[in-house]
Design a protein around this motif. Structure first.
Motif, PDB file in Angstrom:
ATOM      1  N   GLY A 110     -15.979  33.124 -35.785  1.00 30.07           N
ATOM      2  CA  GLY A 110     -15.600  31.976 -36.855  1.00 30.07           C
ATOM      3  C   GLY A 110     -14.616  31.196 -36.274  1.00 30.07           C
ATOM      4  O   GLY A 110     -14.882  31.062 -35.005  1.00 30.07           O
ATOM      5  N   GLU A 111     -13.970  30.417 -36.969  1.00 34.08           N
ATOM      6  CA  GLU A 111     -13.208  29.267 -36.506  1.00 34.08           C
ATOM      7  C   GLU A 111     -11.713  29.801 -36.452  1.00 34.08           C
ATOM      8  O   GLU A 111     -10.942  29.175 -35.798  1.00 34.08           O
ATOM      9  CB  GLU A 111     -13.221  28.016 -37.252  1.00 34.08           C
ATOM     10  CG  GLU A 111     -14.737  27.336 -37.334  1.00 34.08           C
ATOM     11  CD  GLU A 111     -15.116  26.915 -35.935  1.00 34.08           C
ATOM     12  OE1 GLU A 111     -14.019  26.364 -35.060  1.00 34.08           O
ATOM     13  OE2 GLU A 111     -16.297  27.072 -35.247  1.00 34.08           O
ATOM     14  N   LYS A 112     -11.325  30.426 -37.236  1.00 32.58           N
ATOM     15  CA  LYS A 112      -9.910  30.812 -37.364  1.00 32.58           C
ATOM     16  C   LYS A 112      -9.577  31.789 -36.528  1.00 32.58           C
ATOM     17  O   LYS A 112     -10.157  32.804 -36.030  1.00 32.58           O
ATOM     18  CB  LYS A 112      -9.373  31.426 -39.060  1.00 32.58           C
ATOM     19  CG  LYS A 112      -9.969  30.559 -39.880  1.00 32.58           C
ATOM     20  CD  LYS A 112      -9.777  31.341 -41.468  1.00 32.58           C
ATOM     21  CE  LYS A 112     -10.006  30.585 -42.572  1.00 32.58           C
ATOM     22  NZ  LYS A 112      -9.985  31.054 -43.828  1.00 32.58           N
ATOM     23  N   LYS A 113      -8.231  31.635 -35.775  1.00 35.49           N
ATOM     24  CA  LYS A 113      -7.538  32.582 -34.973  1.00 35.49           C
ATOM     25  C   LYS A 113      -6.101  32.769 -35.627  1.00 35.49           C
ATOM     26  O   LYS A 113      -5.560  31.733 -36.190  1.00 35.49           O
ATOM     27  CB  LYS A 113      -7.488  31.951 -33.697  1.00 35.49           C
ATOM     28  CG  LYS A 113      -8.844  31.758 -33.156  1.00 35.49           C
ATOM     29  CD  LYS A 113      -8.897  31.829 -31.513  1.00 35.49           C
ATOM     30  CE  LYS A 113      -8.338  30.409 -30.898  1.00 35.49           C
ATOM     31  NZ  LYS A 113      -8.260  30.194 -29.536  1.00 35.49           N
ATOM     32  N   TRP A 114      -5.319  33.690 -35.274  1.00 38.10           N
ATOM     33  CA  TRP A 114      -4.237  34.258 -35.752  1.00 38.10           C
ATOM     34  C   TRP A 114      -3.168  34.509 -34.832  1.00 38.10           C
ATOM     35  O   TRP A 114      -3.551  35.203 -33.885  1.00 38.10           O
ATOM     36  CB  TRP A 114      -4.135  35.277 -36.985  1.00 38.10           C
ATOM     37  CG  TRP A 114      -5.314  34.741 -38.002  1.00 38.10           C
ATOM     38  CD1 TRP A 114      -6.585  35.070 -38.077  1.00 38.10           C
ATOM     39  CD2 TRP A 114      -4.839  34.352 -39.204  1.00 38.10           C
ATOM     40  NE1 TRP A 114      -7.217  34.698 -39.055  1.00 38.10           N
ATOM     41  CE2 TRP A 114      -6.085  34.170 -40.168  1.00 38.10           C
ATOM     42  CE3 TRP A 114      -3.791  33.890 -39.744  1.00 38.10           C
ATOM     43  CZ2 TRP A 114      -6.045  33.736 -41.303  1.00 38.10           C
ATOM     44  CZ3 TRP A 114      -3.813  33.557 -41.178  1.00 38.10           C
ATOM     45  CH2 TRP A 114      -4.981  33.465 -41.996  1.00 38.10           C
ATOM     46  N   ALA A 115      -1.845  34.378 -35.048  1.00 42.64           N
ATOM     47  CA  ALA A 115      -1.032  34.817 -34.308  1.00 42.64           C
ATOM     48  C   ALA A 115      -1.000  36.390 -34.306  1.00 42.64           C
ATOM     49  O   ALA A 115      -1.399  37.030 -35.270  1.00 42.64           O
ATOM     50  CB  ALA A 115       0.621  34.493 -34.627  1.00 42.64           C
ATOM     51  N   PRO A 116      -0.789  37.194 -33.120  1.00 36.38           N
ATOM     52  CA  PRO A 116      -0.124  36.782 -31.852  1.00 36.38           C
ATOM     53  C   PRO A 116      -1.185  36.283 -30.881  1.00 36.38           C
ATOM     54  O   PRO A 116      -0.837  36.090 -29.696  1.00 36.38           O
ATOM     55  CB  PRO A 116       0.438  37.762 -31.389  1.00 36.38           C
ATOM     56  CG  PRO A 116      -0.459  39.041 -31.868  1.00 36.38           C
ATOM     57  CD  PRO A 116      -0.934  38.654 -33.197  1.00 36.38           C
ATOM     58  N   ARG A 117      -2.482  36.005 -31.242  1.00 35.84           N
ATOM     59  CA  ARG A 117      -3.405  35.542 -30.380  1.00 35.84           C
ATOM     60  C   ARG A 117      -4.068  34.487 -30.737  1.00 35.84           C
ATOM     61  O   ARG A 117      -5.292  34.072 -30.395  1.00 35.84           O
ATOM     62  CB  ARG A 117      -4.684  36.762 -30.502  1.00 35.84           C
ATOM     63  CG  ARG A 117      -4.150  38.146 -29.859  1.00 35.84           C
ATOM     64  CD  ARG A 117      -5.213  38.949 -29.767  1.00 35.84           C
ATOM     65  NE  ARG A 117      -4.744  40.295 -29.160  1.00 35.84           N
ATOM     66  CZ  ARG A 117      -5.300  41.285 -28.822  1.00 35.84           C
ATOM     67  NH1 ARG A 117      -6.794  41.274 -29.044  1.00 35.84           N
ATOM     68  NH2 ARG A 117      -5.022  42.357 -28.234  1.00 35.84           N
ATOM     69  N   ALA A 118      -3.367  33.403 -31.467  1.00 33.54           N
ATOM     70  CA  ALA A 118      -3.948  32.285 -31.793  1.00 33.54           C
ATOM     71  C   ALA A 118      -4.311  31.340 -30.839  1.00 33.54           C
ATOM     72  O   ALA A 118      -5.090  30.484 -30.974  1.00 33.54           O
ATOM     73  CB  ALA A 118      -2.847  31.463 -32.827  1.00 33.54           C
ATOM     74  N   ASP A 119      -3.650  31.595 -29.557  1.00 33.48           N
ATOM     75  CA  ASP A 119      -3.808  30.568 -28.565  1.00 33.48           C
ATOM     76  C   ASP A 119      -4.662  31.215 -27.411  1.00 33.48           C
ATOM     77  O   ASP A 119      -4.570  30.717 -26.158  1.00 33.48           O
ATOM     78  CB  ASP A 119      -2.424  30.173 -27.868  1.00 33.48           C
ATOM     79  CG  ASP A 119      -1.586  29.240 -28.815  1.00 33.48           C
ATOM     80  OD1 ASP A 119      -2.271  28.594 -29.686  1.00 33.48           O
ATOM     81  OD2 ASP A 119      -0.447  29.503 -29.147  1.00 33.48           O
ATOM     82  N   VAL A 120      -5.310  32.358 -27.592  1.00 34.02           N
ATOM     83  CA  VAL A 120      -6.211  33.070 -26.509  1.00 34.02           C
ATOM     84  C   VAL A 120      -7.461  33.138 -26.985  1.00 34.02           C
ATOM     85  O   VAL A 120      -7.921  32.698 -28.121  1.00 34.02           O
ATOM     86  CB  VAL A 120      -5.500  34.346 -26.142  1.00 34.02           C
ATOM     87  CG1 VAL A 120      -4.022  34.205 -25.635  1.00 34.02           C
ATOM     88  CG2 VAL A 120      -5.543  35.271 -27.338  1.00 34.02           C
ATOM     89  N   ILE A 121      -8.328  33.544 -26.074  1.00 26.56           N
ATOM     90  CA  ILE A 121      -9.675  33.826 -26.460  1.00 26.56           C
ATOM     91  C   ILE A 121      -9.843  34.575 -27.565  1.00 26.56           C
ATOM     92  O   ILE A 121      -8.999  35.693 -27.712  1.00 26.56           O
ATOM     93  CB  ILE A 121     -10.450  34.182 -25.237  1.00 26.56           C
ATOM     94  CG1 ILE A 121     -10.037  35.543 -24.551  1.00 26.56           C
ATOM     95  CG2 ILE A 121     -10.464  32.997 -24.066  1.00 26.56           C
ATOM     96  CD1 ILE A 121     -10.811  36.150 -23.373  1.00 26.56           C
ATOM     97  N   ARG A 122     -10.890  34.625 -28.388  1.00 28.47           N
ATOM     98  CA  ARG A 122     -11.300  35.230 -29.430  1.00 28.47           C
ATOM     99  C   ARG A 122     -11.861  36.797 -29.008  1.00 28.47           C
ATOM    100  O   ARG A 122     -12.329  36.812 -27.935  1.00 28.47           O
ATOM    101  CB  ARG A 122     -12.615  34.753 -30.369  1.00 28.47           C
ATOM    102  CG  ARG A 122     -12.156  33.289 -30.893  1.00 28.47           C
ATOM    103  CD  ARG A 122     -13.425  32.615 -31.510  1.00 28.47           C
ATOM    104  NE  ARG A 122     -13.013  31.374 -32.371  1.00 28.47           N
ATOM    105  CZ  ARG A 122     -12.494  30.172 -31.790  1.00 28.47           C
ATOM    106  NH1 ARG A 122     -13.062  29.965 -30.313  1.00 28.47           N
ATOM    107  NH2 ARG A 122     -12.343  29.126 -32.651  1.00 28.47           N
ATOM    108  N   ASP A 123     -11.268  37.680 -30.052  1.00 30.00           N
ATOM    109  CA  ASP A 123     -11.455  38.963 -29.554  1.00 30.00           C
ATOM    110  C   ASP A 123     -11.887  40.054 -30.586  1.00 30.00           C
ATOM    111  O   ASP A 123     -11.441  39.674 -31.738  1.00 30.00           O
ATOM    112  CB  ASP A 123     -10.263  39.685 -29.023  1.00 30.00           C
ATOM    113  CG  ASP A 123     -10.364  40.807 -28.086  1.00 30.00           C
ATOM    114  OD1 ASP A 123     -11.619  41.412 -28.068  1.00 30.00           O
ATOM    115  OD2 ASP A 123      -9.253  41.363 -27.615  1.00 30.00           O
TER     116      ASP A 123
END
Length: 241
Positions: A110-123
């Motif tokens: 999807g498009e959303k990412k969250w802290a603490p990984r908002a600025d790293v690759i999707r996992d």
């Protein structure tokens, strides 16, 4: 497929801070595992509109997550499509244990990412042969679902695996080649668990082949690790021999 011819670490949280909310059945012993190949029937793990076959485990802490994140609704299914919001570290774990199976599923980011990984690759990830107490990173062997790393092995909780003659307890085996599709497209992941052998297949290509697994039966988990991801068509088939 003739298997005879087949050729980032997870985010670590100190044990004292790994408080887990657990909803569902307790862990099952290995000798209770369903032998899918012996049974001879395909098992549909993800029902159209129900997660009754799964248990949910969520990290209840507030920090280090985004203030907008919440611990509810991380896993929802509608018309066979599972949405994982990624807002908290969590896992969706089968209530039953399995062995000797050919797991097939599809995923897309999807498009959303969250802290603490908002600025790293999707996992995300698939944990096979989960044993012991239910928790987010249960003792298991992982088929990694991560941007650019789909099909890596992670030996979680001190499990052991051998790939290309090298044996590791804990740690990672990197997949080869990289066959993941661009973000937004559906990928097909297959994991063949045959006794102590585990084969990871990404979009029809074998990318990792391990033997000597220290765990050979257990529950199966899908992870929530800071990124929105969707899953569908999650099934277990008998192994073709």
């Amino acid at each position: 497929m003739n298997l005879l011819n087949l050729k980032s670490l997870p985010h670590l949280i100190p044990a004292l801070s790994l408080l887990v909310v657990s909803l569902g059945a307790p862990a099952l012993a290995d000798d209770e595992a369903i032998d899918v190949t012996e049974g001879g029937e395909t098992i549909v793990l993800l029902q159209d509109n129900s997660l009754d076959n799964w248990a949910i485990h969520v990290d209840p802490r507030t920090e280090p997550y985004s203030p907008e994140s919440k611990a509810e609704g991380i896993f929802t299914v509608k018309d066979g499509l599972l949405e994982v919001t990624g807002e908290r570290f969590a896992c969706l774990t089968t209530k039953e244990a399995y062995k000797n199976y050919h797991l097939v599923l599809e995923f897309k980011w999807g498009e959303k990412k969250w802290a603490p990984r908002a600025d790293v690759i999707r996992d995300s990830g698939i944990l096979m042969h989960c044993v012991g107490p239910d928790k987010i990173w249960t003792t298991s062997i992982e088929c990694q679902i991560q941007e650019g790393d789909c099909g890596d092995f992670f030996m979680v909780g001190g499990t052991t695996l051998t790939v290309d003659g090298e044996t590791k307890t804990g740690g990672r085996f990197i997949k080869s080649p990289d066959t993941e599709k661009p973000n937004g497209e559906w990928n097909t992941i297959e994991v063949i668990c045959d006794g102590d052998r585990i084969v990871n297949i990404v979009n029809g290509t074998v990318v990792n082949d391990g033997t000597g697994a220290s765990v050979t039966a257990g529950r199966i988990a899908l992870q929530s690790e800071g990124a929105e991801v969707f899953y569908r068509n999650v099934i277990l088939k008998p192994i073709a021999r």
